[in-house]
Enzyme design. Structure first.
Site, mmCIF file in Angstrom:
data_model
loop_
_atom_site.group_PDB
_atom_site.id
_atom_site.type_symbol
_atom_site.label_atom_id
_atom_site.label_comp_id
_atom_site.label_asym_id
_atom_site.label_seq_id
_atom_site.Cartn_x
_atom_site.Cartn_y
_atom_site.Cartn_z
ATOM 1 N N ARG A 43 -13.624 13.973 10.540
ATOM 2 C CA ARG A 43 -13.821 13.663 9.125
ATOM 3 C C ARG A 43 -13.623 14.885 8.219
ATOM 4 O O ARG A 43 -13.611 14.759 6.992
ATOM 5 C CB ARG A 43 -15.168 13.010 8.903
ATOM 6 C CG ARG A 43 -15.184 12.062 7.720
ATOM 7 C CD ARG A 43 -16.089 12.528 6.610
ATOM 8 N NE ARG A 43 -17.380 12.860 7.109
ATOM 9 C CZ ARG A 43 -18.080 13.898 6.669
ATOM 10 N NH1 ARG A 43 -17.599 14.686 5.738
ATOM 11 N NH2 ARG A 43 -19.252 14.163 7.180
ATOM 12 N N TYR A 97 2.562 -2.586 -4.380
ATOM 13 C CA TYR A 97 1.861 -3.172 -3.246
ATOM 14 C C TYR A 97 0.529 -3.757 -3.747
ATOM 15 O O TYR A 97 -0.199 -3.092 -4.495
ATOM 16 C CB TYR A 97 1.622 -2.106 -2.182
ATOM 17 C CG TYR A 97 0.787 -2.607 -1.034
ATOM 18 C CD1 TYR A 97 1.306 -3.519 -0.119
ATOM 19 C CD2 TYR A 97 -0.529 -2.203 -0.873
ATOM 20 C CE1 TYR A 97 0.540 -4.002 0.923
ATOM 21 C CE2 TYR A 97 -1.302 -2.685 0.169
ATOM 22 C CZ TYR A 97 -0.761 -3.583 1.064
ATOM 23 O OH TYR A 97 -1.534 -4.060 2.084
ATOM 24 N N ASP A 168 4.982 5.889 -3.058
ATOM 25 C CA ASP A 168 4.688 5.194 -1.806
ATOM 26 C C ASP A 168 6.042 4.920 -1.147
ATOM 27 O O ASP A 168 6.809 4.074 -1.603
ATOM 28 C CB ASP A 168 3.935 3.896 -2.121
ATOM 29 C CG ASP A 168 3.585 3.098 -0.868
ATOM 30 O OD1 ASP A 168 4.247 3.282 0.165
ATOM 31 O OD2 ASP A 168 2.658 2.268 -0.948
#
Ligand SMILES: *Cc1c(COP(=O)(O)O)cnc(C)c1O
Length: 380
Positions: A43, A97, A168
């Protein structure tokens, strides 16, 4: 190195213990800390297996650094929240998207970030900029109509105003388009699609320059959308064949698009590689290949969008995209189901539109399957 070589070799970790030629999988989530300046922790986005994948994708995209995530949406949401704060403004194209569109529409309001959804011309994007605009977010080619945005023009006008451009690049893949070489600041991928490529892992990545990567990683540590070592390994393995897969997928898509355009029952084909596509010249300039996504509409008749999907034997009606297998879906019933019919029509997405994600099968088998499914009921 050429991309083929980067796919295989970039980022691979040395295995000093065995001399093995693959990156070892480092799965520990607890590590000794005495006498170490940095402890690897998933993480914290600082494990060797994460770094191996980041180096490979960064090499392919011409980026300096990046951050690897547990999904495409983790990459997109974290990157936007890292680069924007309350009072800032973002300009995004309307044809986006669905997950990104919903995230911006719902969450930006909660945290006080302004936004505008606009048409995808550089003129419309420029007109939407305000003094508070920090980010322009684009997708090209778009889902599902494969519209194109002129990346160099948008990146140039953004840079002149000190605005960052984010793209993207999921549909194009790093093999068919490299936005960073056109002046874009951050490239994002849903690795669940072509990078993973086998419809069996979920992941995402943002690649950019060193300074922005550090900023994104900082926010990412708060939000926690990291990728585990086992999936990093699968993704690294998949990326070694990315070039072979995408090359075949792109070639197959070109053949299917041309064939569909010749069928009397097909009303329209949307594919940037067809000379009839309005973005064809731009695609030739800014893409290496035209990609492996295409859409088409049937003429009204006895073959409908629904019974075509039911008649196909090899091509599976399925959501998602970018796998080795060819799949088909109706965006009105899948990716764009949450919009009203009027909203879909405003975007040009008819109820009968079908989208193909073209795989690596032999193209003759794909053509034969489409041919038998398109044959009219009366002729059967
Ligand atoms: C699938 C997809 C995403 C979201 O990725 P997930 O891995 O599903 O979170 C983002 N952008 C595009 C263009 C996609 O196709």
């Amino acid at each position: 190195m050429k991309k083929e070589t980067q796919c295989v070799h970039s980022g691979t970790l040395q295995d000093a213990a065995t001399g093995g030629i693959n990156s070892p999988i480092y799965c520990s989530t607890a590590a000794e800390y005495l006498d170490r300046t940095e402890v690897p922790y998933q993480r914290y986005f600082n494990t060797p297996n994460q770094a191996a994948v980041v180096r490979k994708v960064a090499a392919l995209e011409g980026a300096e650094d990046g951050v690897l995530f547990g999904s495409g949406m983790a990459a997109i949401s974290t990157t936007l929240l890292a680069l924007l704060r309350a009072g800032d403004h973002a300009v995004l194209q309307a044809e986006l998207y669905g997950g990104t569109h919903a995230f911006v529409a719902e969450l930006f309001q909660q945290v006080g970030i302004g936004f505008a959804f606009v048409d995808l011309t550089p003129e419309a994007i420029e007109a939407a900029l305000t003094p508070a605009t920090r980010v322009i977010f684009l997708e090209t080619p778009t889902n599902p109509l494969l519209h194109l945005v002129d990346l160099r023009r948008v990146a140039d006008l953004a840079r002149a105003r000190g605005v960052l451009t984010l793209v993207d690049n999921t549909f194009a893949t790093p093999l068919n388009q490299n936005p960073i070489t056109l002046g874009v600041d951050v490239v994002l991928h849903s690795g669940t699609k072509y990078l993973g490529g086998h419809s069996d892992i979920q992941c995402g990545i943002a690649v950019t320059n060193g300074t922005l990567a550090k900023q994104i990683r900082h926010t990412a540590c708060h939000l926690g959308g990291s990728l585990n070592a086992a999936t990093c390994h699968l993704l690294e393995r998949s990326l070694k064949t990315l070039h072979l897969r995408v090359e075949r997928q792109t070639a197959n898509a070109g053949r299917l698009a041309a064939w569909l355009a010749d069928q009397p029952v097909v009303a329209r084909v949307y594919y940037p590689g067809l000379p009839s596509h309005p973005g064809h010249d731009l695609a030739r300039r800014q893409m290496v290949g035209f990609g492996a996504m295409l859409s088409f509409e049937l003429k009204p008749g006895d073959v409908t969008s629904l019974n075509l999907q039911r008649r196909l034997q090899l091509i599976r009606p399925a959501v998602s995209l970018g796998g080795v297998e060819t799949t088909i879906c109706a965006p009105a019933q899948t990716s764009h189901i949450k919009l009203t019919r009027a909203e879909r029509e405003a975007l040009g997405i008819t109820e009968d539109l079908l989208r193909l994600s073209v795989g690596i099968e032999h193209v003759d088998d794909l053509l034969a399957d489409l041919e038998q499914a398109l044959a009219s009921t009366s002729a059967r």
